[in-house]
Design an enzyme around this catalytic site. Structure first.
Site, PDB file in Angstrom:
ATOM      1  CG  HIS A 136      18.188  -6.525 -21.820  1.00  0.00           C
ATOM      2  ND1 HIS A 136      18.102  -5.326 -22.472  1.00  0.00           N
ATOM      3  CD2 HIS A 136      19.050  -7.298 -22.536  1.00  0.00           C
ATOM      4  CE1 HIS A 136      18.868  -5.359 -23.551  1.00  0.00           C
ATOM      5  NE2 HIS A 136      19.461  -6.539 -23.609  1.00  0.00           N
ATOM      6  CD  GLU A 182      21.945  -9.386 -21.337  1.00  0.00           C
ATOM      7  OE1 GLU A 182      22.575  -9.444 -22.408  1.00  0.00           O
ATOM      8  OE2 GLU A 182      21.633  -8.288 -20.786  1.00  0.00           O
ATOM      9  CG  ASP A 226      25.702  -6.760 -22.720  1.00  0.00           C
ATOM     10  OD1 ASP A 226      25.325  -7.691 -23.440  1.00  0.00           O
ATOM     11  OD2 ASP A 226      24.944  -5.876 -22.292  1.00  0.00           O
ATOM     12  CG  HIS A 268      25.193  -3.309 -25.307  1.00  0.00           C
ATOM     13  ND1 HIS A 268      25.251  -2.670 -26.538  1.00  0.00           N
ATOM     14  CD2 HIS A 268      24.543  -4.477 -25.518  1.00  0.00           C
ATOM     15  CE1 HIS A 268      24.647  -3.416 -27.438  1.00  0.00           C
ATOM     16  NE2 HIS A 268      24.220  -4.519 -26.854  1.00  0.00           N
ATOM     17  CD  GLU A 276      24.969 -10.242 -25.631  1.00  0.00           C
ATOM     18  OE1 GLU A 276      25.213  -9.858 -26.793  1.00  0.00           O
ATOM     19  OE2 GLU A 276      23.944  -9.901 -25.001  1.00  0.00           O
TER      20      GLU A 276
END
Length: 248
Positions: free
Chosen positions: A9, A36, A38, A51, A113
């Site tokens: 993450h 993962e 962003d 993020h 994401e």
């Protein structure tokens, strides 16, 4: 069935500043199956990895990503907030992350994401598809978002693109919703899965993957590995890998 994937993450975010090259490199070195991250768009429409919509939380600067050019963003320190060992760590572009993974010869899953909600980034979907195509990453990428309209646009641009629907509260028959949108996966908050094995069974029947977030405690990791879900997104990939060795 394959082992549950361990997906880092924002990189190994428990051990390095999230969404930075050191964090991704540390996760890769731990042996993760996936990463993962962003993405947002800068003022000059560069895809940057961070993020929040603002840079205040993870840098020594202030302001919205959308109001700063890439050159301006690169002036800020995105590491010292974590600890001084990461002083002067810079915000990466998505291309820079891909270059790092190429240098490491890492060929795992990349979960991108799309952060388009509080701030909407018109055209971000086209830019992402272009980057994925240019780097021949099509079969290694899954796009996720809480903004499911973004994911619908991704599928309209590239029918073969895989999408994962992020959500934080219970949805009635989410496997049917996933089918409706042509989603390859559901990405629920982990308590939804942990307390609902029925969800796992139904998704398995429909060949819809479950990648759940963000799981950092051994007791929760243990339960989820026993369910044999498809992916676990975690800030502590080393712990997740250790627990997986025990239960799978």
């Amino acid at each position: 069935m394959e082992k549950t994937k361990v997906i880092a993450h924002r990189g190994a975010a428990a051990y390095a500043p999230e969404n930075t090259l050191p964090s991704f490199e540390k996760a890769v070195d731990m042996g993760v199956d996936g990463l993962e991250l962003d993405v947002h768009l800068s003022k000059d429409r560069e895809v940057v990895v961070i993020h929040d919509e603002r840079i205040d939380q993870t840098s020594n600067g202030t302001g919205f990503v959308k109001d700063l050019t890439l050159a301006e963003l690169k002036n800020f320190d995105f590491g010292s907030w974590f600890n001084m060992n990461f002083c002067q760590t810079k915000i990466p572009t998505l291309e820079e992350v891909i270059e790092l993974l190429d240098r490491k010869k890492w060929t795992g899953l990349l979960n991108i994401e799309i952060k388009s909600g509080i701030v909407i980034y018109p055209g971000i979907e086209e830019k992402l598809i272009d980057i994925v195509r240019e780097n021949n990453l099509g079969d290694r990428v899954i796009f996720s978002s809480f903004n499911h309209q973004c994911l619908k646009v991704i599928k309209e641009i590239e029918e073969k693109a895989e999408i994962g629907l992020l959500y934080v509260s219970n949805i009635i028959d989410p496997w049917l919703y996933a089918e409706y949108l042509g989603a390859a996966a559901l990405h629920p908050e982990f308590h939804i899965v942990y307390n609902n094995p029925h969800l796992v069974e139904k998704c398995r029947e429909k060949s819809i993957a479950i990648n759940t977030y963000t799981v950092d405690k051994e007791k929760h990791l243990t339960g989820l590995f026993k369910y044999k879900i498809d992916g676990i997104i975690t800030n502590k990939p080393d712990l997740a890998l250790k627990v997986r060795r025990k239960y799978q």
